[in-house]
Write an enzyme that holds these catalytic residues in place. Structure first.
Site, PDB file in Angstrom:
ATOM      1  N   ILE A 142       0.904  -1.210  -0.009  1.00 59.16           N
ATOM      2  CA  ILE A 142       0.052   0.030   0.007  1.00 59.16           C
ATOM      3  C   ILE A 142       1.124   1.110   0.062  1.00 59.16           C
ATOM      4  O   ILE A 142       1.868   1.129   0.432  1.00 59.16           O
ATOM      5  CB  ILE A 142      -0.969   0.160   1.136  1.00 59.16           C
ATOM      6  CG1 ILE A 142      -0.277  -0.088   2.595  1.00 59.16           C
ATOM      7  CG2 ILE A 142      -2.061  -1.133   0.908  1.00 59.16           C
ATOM      8  CD1 ILE A 142      -1.237  -0.043   3.578  1.00 59.16           C
ATOM      9  N   ASP A 143       0.294   2.378  -0.673  1.00 60.85           N
ATOM     10  CA  ASP A 143       1.336   3.484  -0.827  1.00 60.85           C
ATOM     11  C   ASP A 143       1.758   4.016   0.792  1.00 60.85           C
ATOM     12  O   ASP A 143       0.961   3.794   1.650  1.00 60.85           O
ATOM     13  CB  ASP A 143       0.565   4.771  -1.280  1.00 60.85           C
ATOM     14  CG  ASP A 143       0.053   4.088  -2.661  1.00 60.85           C
ATOM     15  OD1 ASP A 143       0.816   3.256  -3.494  1.00 60.85           O
ATOM     16  OD2 ASP A 143      -1.071   4.743  -3.217  1.00 60.85           O
TER      17      ASP A 143
END
Length: 345
Positions: A142-143
């Protein structure tokens, strides 16, 4: 020190060494086809003392093959004492609730302070190795500025099993996002947007190819006509805020997991995420619809309002179905609190 793994080739083997080994190596050995190919190339596979270095070499039923499996090497990534919220852990995997602001894996711009650095310290050397190296196995990301749940493999056997589930899109992933506007299945503009369709229950399905932007290499872009990697996002409005409705809390479920997928797809649909510095555009919250306090909360939210809230998968070793939920972090909870104070629709 190498550990010898002895295998007897079974009945009616494939004609090639690499394929026969891929079939007959015990699952518990957790040797992927890629790892087996590397071991063959390194001269670690023998028959009767003879090194078998040709992956296309012939084998026969009853052949005893010995694979010298080296102990896992130490990773070049250093452990760092960084606090982690561990949601679940056993001998094969760990589920973490990642805070916003933490990068998952070291990269040229962020060589330290990452989730992998923190996990290496947490494990304290108790790793069986992934791909021959004592490191956590990252199967999805995930970012940096997205919070929420991640599963990480601690062993090769877990890494292979988890990677297969994410590749087959059988892992369950749900995100919560705060977006500009309220996605409406009855909105002609929305349903007229290429790649957008409506499914039962008012679920909005966004399908496209995703690939790097042609001119901005830091961005992803929507493509059609076979360009880019296939990507599907499903979005459902949970709450809307403002008079008239001007913002929404949306649940997004991923069928695929591409880089920046939710952020790009929601922006393509005309409902960019609050705080998204890349895809959110320069939209200003509507003061008349939200009022001064909620408007200030939206304007002051400095990361994409995106949280990986649910994660479900089959345990890659036991087969048990696992499902986890992570509550909203404080900043998103405060943002929603400000929006709810003006009245949810």
């Amino acid at each position: 020190m190498d550990t010898p793994l002895r295998i007897v080739i079974g009945e009616a083997p494939p004609p090639r060494l690499d394929k026969a080994l891929a079939r007959d190596v015990p699952e518990a050995a957790a040797l992927s086809r890629t790892r087996l190919a590397r071991l063959i190339a390194e001269g670690a596979v023998t028959r009767g003392g003879e090194v078998l270095s040709d992956p296309k070499g012939k084998v026969a039923e009853g052949d005893e093959i010995v694979i010298a499996v080296p102990q896992a090497e130490e990773s070049h990534i250093g452990p760092e004492d960084i606090p982690l919220e561990i949601v679940w852990e056993d001998a094969d995997l760990v589920v973490v609730n990642k805070p916003a602001g933490m990068v998952v894996h070291p990269a040229p711009g962020t060589p330290t302070g990452t989730l992998v650095n923190a996990l290496l310290h947490h494990f304290g050397g108790a790793l069986s190795g992934v791909g021959g190296v004592a490191r956590p196995g990252i199967v999805h990301r995930i970012d940096k500025d997205t919070s929420g749940l991640l599963v990480v493999a601690k062993s090769d056997r877990a890494h292979h099993g988890l990677a297969a589930q994410f590749e087959a899109h059988s892992a369950e992933r749900a995100y919560l996002a705060v977006v500009y506007g309220v996605p409406d299945a009855g909105d002609p503009r929305l349903v007229g947007t290429r790649g957008v369709s409506v499914e039962p229950g008012g679920v909005i399905r966004i399908q496209s190819g995703l690939a790097r932007h042609r001119t901005d290499r830091q961005r992803q872009a929507v493509y059609f006509d076979g360009q880019g990697r296939h990507a599907v996002t499903r979005a459902r409005v949970l709450e809307s805020f403002g008079t008239p409705p001007a913002m929404a809390l949306v649940e997004c479920r991923l069928e695929t997991g591409r880089t920046h997928q939710i952020r790009v797809h929601m922006a393509h649909a005309g409902h960019g995420l609050v705080g998204d510095p890349v895809y959110g555009g320069r939209r200003k919250p509507p003061l008349k619809a939200l009022g001064p306090q909620a408007t200030e909360a939206v304007s002051g939210f400095t990361r994409q309002a995106l949280h990986a809230a649910e994660l479900g998968f089959a345990h890659p070793v036991t087969g048990a179905h696992l499902r986890f939920e992570a509550p909203l972090p404080e900043d998103m909870a405060a943002l929603l609190g400000a929006l709810r104070d003006i009245g949810a629709i």
